[in-house]
Design an enzyme around this catalytic site. Structure first.
Site, PDB file in Angstrom:
ATOM      1  CD  GLU A  67      -3.018  -0.963   0.166  1.00 16.73           C
ATOM      2  OE1 GLU A  67      -3.130   0.133  -0.427  1.00 16.73           O
ATOM      3  OE2 GLU A  67      -3.729  -1.948  -0.097  1.00 16.73           O
ATOM      4  CB  SER A 440     -45.502 -38.436  34.784  1.00 17.15           C
ATOM      5  OG  SER A 440     -46.658 -39.118  34.371  1.00 17.15           O
TER       6      SER A 440
END
Length: 756
Positions: A67, A440
């Site tokens: 860059e 149950s």
């Protein structure tokens, strides 16, 4: 002169860049386990703010090489580069740029990316301001954290995790070069979207690093041959806790609003990574085991397979992309199919063969007379699973759902939570949002209420037929049945719970009254209005969530205290400052729900369920006596439950369909939910010492059972078949109605009293 005047006019209108001296980008919300493992991330920008001093030199060198190699030497603008780019653009050649890192920061933070002379002038002026106000390291730090690198990753630290699954400091030269090449085409040239293009950029950057003296020729040669392991898109970070992360997101957003996604909040949960992994694996295994017993519903869809090889490959790729993988359930497109063999293609154009037992799940779809809707033929999109032996077998996406939640009953900390089979398939959180009948599994709370009304584990109750006409029910006549059918006559309350006999529970509730039971169950955290005061409450006809069941059983596990489940332990900002911290109350400081005697005796009864009753597989498999719990199967087998505990951990498992329907005539809580619970507990209780119950004051031993002191002094045996009974002589002597030491003739006499 005109240029100077334009600059003089434009400069005062430039944005204030002083705020960049204290750079605060948008940071996502992150969710972690108790150990600090990332389990969720929310926000448009996935970013890890990393100070320049913590960015490894190899990463900085790779970026500078491609860059802006002279970044630390120039004043912010490469004048020769700008002139070269301008001439190229004027000549209508391919658009060129000569942006330095400082110019890119100016553009990325403040300006658009449009290529106009006005924007370029503003960019240069902003560059001057940045260079004047900030140091080179500050500018590079902003760039390294701000730049977009594809797949929602902003900054190189986030990109390192996204593409390689590792922290920035562990990057090699080859990996750093790969990341440095992404900014030019972040969406289309990243290694996930297009590895070949990203590889080309990587090789170019390695050469640039060598040319600029950042690495040696030997390092460059080695980097070019290094094999890279790219993390697949969407790959999990190893801890499947998607439902947990979403719960946290909702809670934090309710507190902080949209700022939750930008201010870098780090949320730490009570989730234990090992427990969560065990819960996830156990639930999926249980659901897939159930699914193997179901009828084959056919391929997910069919696609046309063109004769042209290229078009064919593209059609298969598109079909697989539309059928995302769900853990071990992989998608595949059938190329050939017969009753003896399937040839199919998976992603990455891998071809697999399925033969023998691997065809069982889809056998009906391979039959010659298979219905068109379920036929497995070329172009069918099916699910396959790889076995431990490396072979493949057919499968299908489950329709059934499930949930597992585990918490510490001593303080309410949630240790594991799986809200469904797969978050990508169904985001509905069944742990907290699914209101289902507990069946149950709700009986222990009725029995707990009965203990306060004078019952004891040795109280005799008659397991004989019951019938209620419309004058009692207020509606249709009701003739309840036991799940296993038949009736067993008189038995102790403890045995009735262990065997889950419905007639016992109904008679108990009838004796203490449904209104008393409704008030009592609210002590455990259940919503009273979801448990109407009718006799059907004895069979779990109300509505609960798995979280409620876990918390409710936690009261038995911790000695009678009600603790509130919690998930978030602390919230910190990006700097580590703690904003919120949970201080869970110890049981001694929590509100007492039931008497210690009640909790202790219920423990003994629930341990019997796990030792010799409907959940005997629990103690039998895990080989520890400190386990208690209760199975639950609702009417018509629409819901299957098991909630059980050890004094340090309670977990509830539920299995059922979102739109309730029969799970199968032989499917029960003991057969469906209990194995999942056992598989989870095998990991969660590993290394946990066996706990010993300490009897509290006010209980006494009666044969093999514990009872309240006042019961032992002669409350009498309750007869719940409709006839009154005087206290039994054996009860007066403190032996208990069915104590093993009672003479056989006396025991037979007692049984005779309960004959209808």
């Amino acid at each position: 002169m005109a240029v100077l005047m334009a600059l003089a006019i434009a400069y005062p209108n430039l944005p204030d860049v002083s705020e960049l001296s204290n750079y605060r980008p948008k940071l996502p919300l992150r969710v972690y386990t108790a150990e600090g493992r990332l389990i969720g991330e929310f926000g448009e920008e996935r970013r890890n703010l990393t100070p320049i001093a913590q960015i490894p030199q190899v990463m900085k060198d790779a970026v500078l090489a491609v860059e802006d190699a002279r970044f630390y030497e120039h004043g912010g603008i490469d004048y020769l580069g700008v002139l070269r780019a301008a001439l190229a653009n004027l000549g209508r050649e391919k658009s060129q740029g000569a942006s330095t890192i400082t110019m890119q920061v100016a553009r990325n933070v403040y300006l658009s990316s449009e290529k106009t002379y006005t924007r370029k002038i503003y960019e240069m002026l902003l560059t001057f301001k940045l260079e004047h106000l900030l140091s080179k390291d500050q500018i590079l730090e902003i760039y390294m954290n701000q730049i977009f690198l594809g797949n929602r990753a902003y900054g190189f630290a986030a990109a390192s995790e996204t593409y390689f699954g590792k922290p920035l400091k562990q990057l090699s030269v080859a990996e750093a070069a790969m990341l440095a090449g992404i900014p030019k085409f972040p969406s289309t040239a990243n290694p996930i979207a297009n590895f070949a293009r990203a590889r080309s950029r990587q090789l170019y950057i390695i050469d640039r690093m060598a040319e600029n003296g950042f690495i040696s020729a030997e390092q460059a040669a080695q980097a070019k041959t290094e094999e890279l392991h790219i993390r697949p898109a969407g790959e999990s970070n190893g801890v499947h806790a998607e439902y947990v992360a979403e719960m946290v997101r909702q809670l934090v957003h309710a507190q902080y609003g949209d700022e939750a996604y930008t201010r870098g909040l780090n949320v730490y949960t009570s989730i234990q990574a090992a427990d969560q992994a065990a819960a996830y694996a156990a639930l999926r295994r249980g659901i897939l085991d159930y699914e193997r017993r179901q009828v084959y519903r056919g391929p997910e869809k069919y696609v046309e397979l063109p004769k042209d090889a290229a078009a064919r490959a593209e059609a298969i790729d598109d079909a697989l992309a539309a059928a995302p993988e769900m853990g071990e359930l992989k998608a595949a497109v059938v190329l050939e199919a017969s009753p003896r063999k399937i040839v199919a293609q998976r992603d990455n154009r891998e071809t697999i063969e399925i033969t023998g037992k691997g065809l069982l799940a889809a056998q009906s779809g391979l039959a010659a007379r298979a219905a068109p809707a379920i036929q497995v033929r070329p172009g069918a999109v099916i699910r396959v699973v790889e076995t431990d032996a490396g072979t493949w077998e057919t499968a299908q996406l489950p329709e059934v759902e499930g949930a597992l939640v585990a918490l510490d009953p001593r303080n309410g900390a949630v240790k594991a939570l799986v809200g469904g089979f797969d978050f990508a398939k169904n985001k509905f959180n069944h742990v907290t949002q699914a209101w289902r009948q507990p069946g149950s599994g709700f009986k222990p709370f009725i029995y707990s209420a009965a203990l306060e009304q004078g019952f004891s584990p040795v109280t005799i109750v008659n397991d004989t037929p019951l019938f209620f006409d419309s004058s009692v029910t207020g509606g249709q006549p009701w003739e309840p049945k036991n799940y296993e059918g038949g009736f067993e006559g008189p038995m102790t309350l403890k045995r009735g719970l262990a065997r889950s006999r419905n007639m016992i529970s109904i008679r108990v509730l009838q004796s203490i009254t449904p209104q008393v039971a409704q008030d009592w169950v609210a002590r455990f955290g259940f919503d009273a209005d979801k448990h109407p005061p009718y006799l059907t409450m004895a069979l779990g006809a109300g509505s609960v969530t798995p979280m409620q069941m876990a918390a409710g059983f936690g009261v038995f596990a911790n000695g009678g205290y009600r603790v509130s489940p919690y998930l978030i332990t602390r919230i910190a900002d990006q700097s580590g400052k703690v904003l919120v911290e949970t201080q869970p109350a110890a049981p001694a400081q929590a509100s007492r729900a039931i008497d210690a005697r009640n909790a202790f005796i219920m423990n003994t009864m629930l341990q019997e369920v796990a030792r010799s009753g409907t959940a005997a597989r629990a103690q039998g498999t895990l080989k520890r006596p400190d386990l208690g719990g209760k199975t639950g199967t609702t009417n018509d087998s629409m819901d299957a439950w098991f909630t059980g505990y050890q004094p340090t951990l309670v977990a509830s498992v539920w299995i059922g369909y979102d739109t309730p329907r029969n799970l199968g005539s032989r499917e029960t809580g003991g057969g469906l939910a209990l194995p999942i619970w056992i598989n989870f507990m095998q990991t969660a209780l590993k290394g946990v010492p066996v706990a010993q119950l300490t009897p509290p004051a006010g209980v006494t031993r009666l044969g093999d059972d514990w009872v309240y002191d006042e019961t032992a002094r002669g409350e009498g045996i309750r007869n719940l078949d409709g006839a009154g009974l005087e206290p039994d002589p054996l009860e007066r002597e403190g032996l208990g109605g069915l104590a093993p030491s009672a003479p056989s003739t006396e025991r037979n006499r007692i049984l005779d009293l309960f004959k209808d």
